[in-house]
Design a protein around this motif. Structure first.
Motif, PDB file in Angstrom:
ATOM      1  N   GLN A 146      38.932  45.492  40.877  1.00  0.00           N
ATOM      2  CA  GLN A 146      39.483  45.233  39.550  1.00  0.00           C
ATOM      3  C   GLN A 146      40.805  44.482  39.644  1.00  0.00           C
ATOM      4  O   GLN A 146      41.591  44.686  40.575  1.00  0.00           O
ATOM      5  CB  GLN A 146      39.687  46.548  38.792  1.00  0.00           C
ATOM      6  CG  GLN A 146      38.384  47.222  38.380  1.00  0.00           C
ATOM      7  CD  GLN A 146      38.625  48.510  37.633  1.00  0.00           C
ATOM      8  OE1 GLN A 146      38.977  49.526  38.236  1.00  0.00           O
ATOM      9  NE2 GLN A 146      38.445  48.489  36.319  1.00  0.00           N
ATOM     10  N   THR A 147      41.045  43.638  38.684  1.00  0.00           N
ATOM     11  CA  THR A 147      42.251  42.804  38.682  1.00  0.00           C
ATOM     12  C   THR A 147      42.887  42.800  37.294  1.00  0.00           C
ATOM     13  O   THR A 147      42.313  43.289  36.319  1.00  0.00           O
ATOM     14  CB  THR A 147      41.910  41.351  39.074  1.00  0.00           C
ATOM     15  OG1 THR A 147      40.937  40.830  38.147  1.00  0.00           O
ATOM     16  CG2 THR A 147      41.335  41.285  40.481  1.00  0.00           C
ATOM     17  N   GLY A 148      44.081  42.206  37.231  1.00  0.00           N
ATOM     18  CA  GLY A 148      44.751  41.959  35.960  1.00  0.00           C
ATOM     19  C   GLY A 148      44.997  43.201  35.154  1.00  0.00           C
ATOM     20  O   GLY A 148      45.434  44.240  35.666  1.00  0.00           O
ATOM     21  N   GLN A 149      44.694  43.130  33.858  1.00  0.00           N
ATOM     22  CA  GLN A 149      45.004  44.208  32.938  1.00  0.00           C
ATOM     23  C   GLN A 149      44.167  45.467  33.187  1.00  0.00           C
ATOM     24  O   GLN A 149      44.514  46.549  32.713  1.00  0.00           O
ATOM     25  CB  GLN A 149      44.750  43.745  31.504  1.00  0.00           C
ATOM     26  CG  GLN A 149      43.292  43.381  31.228  1.00  0.00           C
ATOM     27  CD  GLN A 149      43.081  42.948  29.791  1.00  0.00           C
ATOM     28  OE1 GLN A 149      43.986  43.014  28.965  1.00  0.00           O
ATOM     29  NE2 GLN A 149      41.876  42.466  29.487  1.00  0.00           N
ATOM     30  N   HIS A 150      43.093  45.331  33.946  1.00  0.00           N
ATOM     31  CA  HIS A 150      42.244  46.480  34.226  1.00  0.00           C
ATOM     32  C   HIS A 150      42.786  47.360  35.344  1.00  0.00           C
ATOM     33  O   HIS A 150      42.303  48.469  35.551  1.00  0.00           O
ATOM     34  CB  HIS A 150      40.831  46.022  34.574  1.00  0.00           C
ATOM     35  CG  HIS A 150      40.175  45.219  33.508  1.00  0.00           C
ATOM     36  ND1 HIS A 150      39.966  45.704  32.232  1.00  0.00           N
ATOM     37  CD2 HIS A 150      39.688  43.942  33.501  1.00  0.00           C
ATOM     38  CE1 HIS A 150      39.384  44.776  31.488  1.00  0.00           C
ATOM     39  NE2 HIS A 150      39.210  43.705  32.235  1.00  0.00           N
ATOM     40  N   ARG A 151      43.761  46.864  36.098  1.00  0.00           N
ATOM     41  CA  ARG A 151      44.300  47.630  37.228  1.00  0.00           C
ATOM     42  C   ARG A 151      45.445  48.530  36.749  1.00  0.00           C
ATOM     43  O   ARG A 151      46.431  48.064  36.198  1.00  0.00           O
ATOM     44  CB  ARG A 151      44.783  46.670  38.312  1.00  0.00           C
ATOM     45  CG  ARG A 151      45.493  47.367  39.467  1.00  0.00           C
ATOM     46  CD  ARG A 151      45.440  46.547  40.723  1.00  0.00           C
ATOM     47  NE  ARG A 151      44.065  46.414  41.196  1.00  0.00           N
ATOM     48  CZ  ARG A 151      43.381  47.379  41.788  1.00  0.00           C
ATOM     49  NH1 ARG A 151      43.945  48.551  41.987  1.00  0.00           N
ATOM     50  NH2 ARG A 151      42.153  47.189  42.172  1.00  0.00           N
ATOM     51  N   ARG A 152      45.303  49.840  36.993  1.00  0.00           N
ATOM     52  CA  ARG A 152      46.316  50.817  36.586  1.00  0.00           C
ATOM     53  C   ARG A 152      46.968  51.504  37.779  1.00  0.00           C
ATOM     54  O   ARG A 152      48.051  52.054  37.647  1.00  0.00           O
ATOM     55  CB  ARG A 152      45.682  51.870  35.664  1.00  0.00           C
ATOM     56  CG  ARG A 152      45.240  51.293  34.324  1.00  0.00           C
ATOM     57  CD  ARG A 152      44.437  52.297  33.507  1.00  0.00           C
ATOM     58  NE  ARG A 152      44.113  51.724  32.202  1.00  0.00           N
ATOM     59  CZ  ARG A 152      44.567  52.176  31.044  1.00  0.00           C
ATOM     60  NH1 ARG A 152      45.397  53.212  31.014  1.00  0.00           N
ATOM     61  NH2 ARG A 152      44.222  51.609  29.908  1.00  0.00           N
ATOM     62  N   TRP A 153      46.290  51.552  38.916  1.00  0.00           N
ATOM     63  CA  TRP A 153      46.841  52.158  40.129  1.00  0.00           C
ATOM     64  C   TRP A 153      46.704  51.173  41.283  1.00  0.00           C
ATOM     65  O   TRP A 153      45.766  50.358  41.308  1.00  0.00           O
ATOM     66  CB  TRP A 153      46.104  53.455  40.466  1.00  0.00           C
ATOM     67  CG  TRP A 153      46.466  54.591  39.546  1.00  0.00           C
ATOM     68  CD1 TRP A 153      47.515  55.440  39.663  1.00  0.00           C
ATOM     69  CD2 TRP A 153      45.778  54.992  38.356  1.00  0.00           C
ATOM     70  NE1 TRP A 153      47.527  56.355  38.629  1.00  0.00           N
ATOM     71  CE2 TRP A 153      46.470  56.102  37.806  1.00  0.00           C
ATOM     72  CE3 TRP A 153      44.636  54.526  37.683  1.00  0.00           C
ATOM     73  CZ2 TRP A 153      46.075  56.748  36.643  1.00  0.00           C
ATOM     74  CZ3 TRP A 153      44.237  55.160  36.528  1.00  0.00           C
ATOM     75  CH2 TRP A 153      44.960  56.260  36.014  1.00  0.00           C
ATOM     76  N   PRO A 154      47.624  51.205  42.248  1.00  0.00           N
ATOM     77  CA  PRO A 154      47.600  50.216  43.340  1.00  0.00           C
ATOM     78  C   PRO A 154      46.391  50.401  44.256  1.00  0.00           C
ATOM     79  O   PRO A 154      45.837  51.499  44.385  1.00  0.00           O
ATOM     80  CB  PRO A 154      48.913  50.481  44.089  1.00  0.00           C
ATOM     81  CG  PRO A 154      49.264  51.890  43.759  1.00  0.00           C
ATOM     82  CD  PRO A 154      48.775  52.123  42.362  1.00  0.00           C
ATOM     83  N   ARG A 155      46.005  49.324  44.939  1.00  0.00           N
ATOM     84  CA  ARG A 155      44.821  49.354  45.805  1.00  0.00           C
ATOM     85  C   ARG A 155      44.910  50.370  46.947  1.00  0.00           C
ATOM     86  O   ARG A 155      43.867  50.905  47.347  1.00  0.00           O
ATOM     87  CB  ARG A 155      44.551  47.947  46.365  1.00  0.00           C
ATOM     88  CG  ARG A 155      43.866  47.032  45.370  1.00  0.00           C
ATOM     89  CD  ARG A 155      43.334  45.766  46.051  1.00  0.00           C
ATOM     90  NE  ARG A 155      42.519  44.999  45.126  1.00  0.00           N
ATOM     91  CZ  ARG A 155      42.972  44.027  44.348  1.00  0.00           C
ATOM     92  NH1 ARG A 155      44.270  43.720  44.391  1.00  0.00           N
ATOM     93  NH2 ARG A 155      42.155  43.382  43.536  1.00  0.00           N
ATOM     94  N   PRO A 156      46.089  50.665  47.517  1.00  0.00           N
ATOM     95  CA  PRO A 156      46.112  51.695  48.567  1.00  0.00           C
ATOM     96  C   PRO A 156      45.557  53.051  48.126  1.00  0.00           C
ATOM     97  O   PRO A 156      45.044  53.809  48.945  1.00  0.00           O
ATOM     98  CB  PRO A 156      47.603  51.789  48.924  1.00  0.00           C
ATOM     99  CG  PRO A 156      48.129  50.413  48.653  1.00  0.00           C
ATOM    100  CD  PRO A 156      47.385  49.946  47.429  1.00  0.00           C
ATOM    101  N   VAL A 157      45.647  53.361  46.832  1.00  0.00           N
ATOM    102  CA  VAL A 157      45.072  54.611  46.334  1.00  0.00           C
ATOM    103  C   VAL A 157      43.561  54.583  46.493  1.00  0.00           C
ATOM    104  O   VAL A 157      42.933  55.556  46.946  1.00  0.00           O
ATOM    105  CB  VAL A 157      45.461  54.841  44.862  1.00  0.00           C
ATOM    106  CG1 VAL A 157      44.746  56.071  44.300  1.00  0.00           C
ATOM    107  CG2 VAL A 157      46.970  55.002  44.722  1.00  0.00           C
ATOM    108  N   GLN A 158      42.944  53.461  46.151  1.00  0.00           N
ATOM    109  CA  GLN A 158      41.490  53.349  46.310  1.00  0.00           C
ATOM    110  C   GLN A 158      41.085  53.317  47.790  1.00  0.00           C
ATOM    111  O   GLN A 158      40.042  53.862  48.165  1.00  0.00           O
ATOM    112  CB  GLN A 158      40.969  52.093  45.613  1.00  0.00           C
ATOM    113  CG  GLN A 158      41.004  52.179  44.098  1.00  0.00           C
ATOM    114  CD  GLN A 158      42.119  51.343  43.488  1.00  0.00           C
ATOM    115  OE1 GLN A 158      42.218  50.157  43.749  1.00  0.00           O
ATOM    116  NE2 GLN A 158      42.948  51.963  42.663  1.00  0.00           N
TER     117      GLN A 158
END
Length: 450
Positions: free
Chosen positions: A373-385
């Motif tokens: 997910q990118t842009g406005q859809h991202r709410r938490w940073p990628r390291p969490v995923q």
């Protein structure tokens, strides 16, 4: 004309579900699922795997669950449709990823439904009547779900109040009772080693998976962009606090060995603490918790089944929505039938391990989908995923070997099923295209002779 028309073109857009749930309703469904799914069943096998190290396993499970919850919430806001990670995987990663997620959820949570029905029977049924009572519980709650999602939410809230009252009594008995306690002298936090601790975490993850039911109800909540993140994280935080309190109390009173051997650990806690009078209340709470979990599980699995039918990965008849009650009635009936069959052939502990296998793979796909997910859809940073995905893989491979083997076998069956389905579709599309070509040539023949 399209060269590759669908094998079974829909007559029109699929009927949508009604948005009737608020944040409180969604939190109640999630909490009811998590508390009933694990607090009365998961501590004993976790203690057998890690002893007192189950508390470390609980912390690991909570961290992985939090990562998965943020991924689920982030995805649900972008894709507020029934089906959870089945839909997210299809939209973000491709059809195969969606299928694997949906298959993992359906088979894993079907095992969870059977486990919860058996917990109901273990606490409420007379000796010898466990499986008939479990079948009756599945049938009755499937009927409640059939009548509409608002009835599901109302009944879940009632059951949740009973469960929280029973758990409060357990903690009060453990801390204030007059009976003999094991204390902390017998605790060895390293008794199970790293493998035992991770295995306990994988088994306890079963207890945290209730927030998945919130995501699968995304098509039925009001204002999903606000409701879903709040409900998912709120339910998870509440469950984590309750589990930590109850798990610590059970260890203090029973000790790791007795806890591991117990078939009804929270009943044993109040008895050992000298509060035998509270046993009836604890049994009522266990029954209510398992019923609440079963109620929400049947709702969630039914909606994922409906979503897979909409996507062509299960028979199209299962995509139907009842014209009056606005629920996926055929999917829910099918799920109830399968759960009854499983109830007649499994035990609770085996079902927990198998369920964890399917659900951890489900969340692996959720984390991978949220990563894209990118842009406005991202709410938490990628390291969490990234942490969530890695945690899912580690917990899967450290589950009991029998659960891993059974899970691999069932996933192989699902993959084989979809390959056969795809081959039939290609053959049908090829036949349709050939027939269309022959029809075109036949209609042009007389014109060319004139």
């Amino acid at each position: 004309m399209s060269a590759n028309p669908p094998a079974n073109p829909p007559a029109g857009p699929p009927a949508s579900l009604a948005r009737r749930l608020g944040t409180g309703d969604a939190v109640a469904i999630g909490l009811g699922s998590m508390l009933g799914a694990g607090v009365f069943a998961a501590f004993a096998p976790a203690a057998a795997a890690a002893g007192a190290g189950l508390l470390a396993g609980l912390a690991v499970a909570a961290v992985v669950a939090w990562c998965n919850a943020t991924s689920s919430a982030q995805l649900a806001v972008q894709h507020p449709a029934a089906g959870g990670t089945y839909v997210y995987g299809r939209e973000q990663l491709g059809e195969w990823w969606g299928f694997l997620a949906g298959w993992g959820f359906v088979v894993g949570k079907t095992a969870s439904c059977a486990a919860m029905a058996l917990v109901v029977a273990a606490y409420a049924a007379p000796p010898g009547w466990e499986r008939p009572v479990a079948v009756a519980a599945v049938t009755a709650l499937a009927a409640v779900n059939y009548r509409g999602i608002t009835r599901t939410a109302r009944l879940t809230k009632v059951l949740l109040v009973v469960v929280l009252l029973a758990l409060a009594v357990v903690v009060a008995a453990g801390l204030g009772g007059t009976g003999e306690r094991a204390g902390t002298a017998s605790w060895d936090l390293t008794a199970g080693g790293w493998y035992g601790t991770l295995q306990a975490a994988g088994l306890l993850f079963f207890a945290f998976a209730g927030y998945a039911r919130i995501a699968t109800l995304a098509e039925e909540v009001r204002d999903p962009s606000r409701t879903l993140p709040r409900a998912v994280l709120g339910a998870l935080a509440g469950a984590a606090v309750v589990y930590a309190a109850v798990g610590t109390t059970a260890l203090l009173v029973l000790g790791p060995d007795r806890l591991a051997a117990s078939s009804a650990p929270l009943v044993d806690v109040v008895d050992a603490a000298g509060w035998g009078w509270a046993e009836v209340l604890v049994r009522a709470g266990a029954t209510a918790g398992a019923l609440g979990a079963l109620l929400a599980l049947v709702a969630g699995v039914g909606r994922t089944t409906m979503a897979m039918a909409r996507g062509g990965d299960l028979p199209g008849a299962l995509a139907a929505v009842h014209p009056r009650h606005r629920v996926p009635h055929r999917a829910e009936v099918a799920v109830a039938v399968v759960v009854v069959v499983v109830v007649l052939s499994v035990d609770v502990r085996g079902a927990i391990g198998f369920s964890s296998f399917g659900v951890l793979l489900y969340y692996l796909v959720a984390n991978l989908a949220a990563w894209t997910q990118t842009g406005q859809h991202r709410r938490w940073p990628r390291p969490v995923q990234a942490l969530g995905a890695a945690g899912c893989v580690v917990l899967v491979v450290t589950l009991p070997p029998a659960s891993v083997l059974a899970g691999v076998a069932v996933f192989a069956v699902g993959i084989a099923y979809r390959l056969v389905l795809m081959r039939r579709r290609r053959a049908s599309s090829s036949g349709s295209a050939s027939a269309a070509s022959s029809h075109t040539q036949a209609s042009q023949g007389p014109t060319s002779r004139r």
